[in-house]
Design an enzyme around this catalytic site. Sequence first.
Site, PDB file in Angstrom:
ATOM      1  CG  HIS A  49       5.352   7.676   2.537  1.00 32.61           C
ATOM      2  ND1 HIS A  49       5.224   8.938   2.041  1.00 32.61           N
ATOM      3  CD2 HIS A  49       4.102   7.286   2.881  1.00 32.61           C
ATOM      4  CE1 HIS A  49       3.939   9.303   2.070  1.00 32.61           C
ATOM      5  NE2 HIS A  49       3.244   8.319   2.589  1.00 32.61           N
ATOM      6  CD  GLU A  95      -1.614  10.658  10.435  1.00 26.23           C
ATOM      7  OE1 GLU A  95      -2.063  11.823  10.382  1.00 26.23           O
ATOM      8  OE2 GLU A  95      -1.545   9.924   9.432  1.00 26.23           O
TER       9      GLU A  95
END
Lengths: 334, 326
Positions: free
Chosen positions: A140, A71
């Site tokens: 998440h 990322e």
Amino acid sequence: MSRKLSLGLAVNEALHIAMETDPDVILMGEDVAGGGLREGDGIDEMGGVLGTTRGLVKSFPDRVLDTPISEMGIVGTAVGAAMTGMRPVVELMFIDFLGTCLDPLLNQAAKLRYMLGGKARIPLTVRTVTGAGMQAAAQHSQSLYWMTAGIPGLKTVIPSNPADAKGLLLAAIRDDNPVIFCEAKLVLGATGEVPEGDYEVPIGKANLVREGSDVSLIGFGGTVPICLKAAKQLADEGIDADVLDLRSLSPLDEEAILTTLAKTGRVVIVDESTPRSSVASDVAALCVDQGFDSLQTPVRRVTAPHSPVPFSRPLEQAYLPTAARVIEAVRSQG
Amino acid sequence: MDLTREQLLEAYRKMRMIRAFEEKLGDLVTAGKMGGFMHLYAGEEAVAVGVCTHLGQVDTVASTHRGHGHCIAKGVDVSAMMAELFGRATGCSKGKGGSMHIADVDKGMLGANGIVGAGIPLATGAALTAKLKKTGGVSVAFFGDGASNQGAFHESLNMAANWKLPALYVVENNGFGEFTPTEFVVPVKDIAVRATSYAMKSLIADGMDFFDVYEKTGEALEHCRSGQGPVLLECKTYRFAGHFVGDPLVYRSKEEAEDWIQNRDPLDNFEEHVLEASLVDVDDLRRIDLEVQEELTAAVEAAEAAPFPGLEEITTDVYCTAGEGA
């Protein structure tokens, strides 16, 4: 003309239009093609973990870039590409992964224009999935848009319906600033009428989705349907609610917030995120600071508790704001 | 060697300018005339100039907290840099960036960076732009040995190698990450070996020798520009002035520093080389020394006389409004 699409498909359509209309638009992220260029019988593309980018790599094979699971590298590279003439759209699979790539957003994308005295543009869009509702547990399921909304130099938007999703994403991609585009799980699968063709929903403009005069329910993303459900039930009790969909968390449409407050004198803010340093707290502060004379009752916030998101289904359901809690908050105002 | 006399003199001018610029800044900060965190590039001149002598307008550079040398080597106006460091409205970033963010995008200098390693993905992105837009340009990331321990370094090299981007990663290994000797925190002797993990070409140059850096960069850029992918170039160097102005330098011995400063100074090396080979005249070099001093004196005077930015500048340039150019 319009037809019914899910929010995910509306996003997909916006990406197609953005890439068709501007050769500088590129799509980068983990699995955004997901096998899309692989040869072989029975092999198909993933198009992202939730399938939102399906079909794009076939139409734009050179501009849809599957990345490694890196990322920091993805977002940092996208910032560099944006600074030098591309218009990247990055998929950050879940906003929780901000923890691995905060620097390129916080210290690079958000500040480069400023630090360079206005001599840089960073036309970057980061699409990311936010919030609870899929039993995806604590890493998440977060609603971390309050973090990006609090960083000067970034814009943060969060649509509540498919039509706004398409128009806001096109506006975000074409904006010359870095924009965080949040796709809330609570509304990601919801369907709605979506106009065909190319259109933009302006960033920074809230939308009054229901008109009433007794109380202002202010929501965004996944909490807008909750506000509407509460409004419907309140109407049965003779309480008529204004429902304001913020759509953009930064810039914040302060005028729309103060206008609905002036009309009803009563505000309940519904935010899926945790309460500390939140958008709900920010809006409440605005109401007290600049709308105090209009307030007839205390401002109420309906948020998640100050805790991580639990996995167990009944716990997760209880964690999220509900119409019942909104109604309770309205009643508690007296 | 393919450098003309003019190119050699230009390279010398830039190296001398970097040295004189940094010495001037050291004096100004010590005298309390200039503020901020100041990291000087003196001692490493051969790296920036050896690399940038190969670069043109289409090529970009991303730099570090020790970024003045990269700016000068890439052709950023010294007067605008000085005004920036004085925090003046006439600075290259209107006085809003300062030393750690000094930049000039028009010159392909994407900026110094206050975050160690953060320029590496930015350069990778610029290389992606060069590849997708087929500009023919290369993108250079300058960074230290310390930055090669950041995730941003490894993630960037992996992506750049995988996509065969026209990127040159230049690690300026000056032996210290801030105050900690590199060998205390890095298990490999040469940072260059890290390229192997990414199936990437690597080279090692003597960072105190302009000609070695120039030659190795040439080889690296031929590789990048011919579509064979990125290169990691390690330049072994030494920072003469410590991590920042005011660094007490307790972590290194005077003997060690003196050995580098007296015996391996890149400007002395350059001068010996060009004079021995009769490539330029010693008078040319002395004339450049004087011109550099004059230019710097004028830059300081102009900067000190320039106005500070108006207070309204605090909140400008946060966002770009529609249609506003870069």
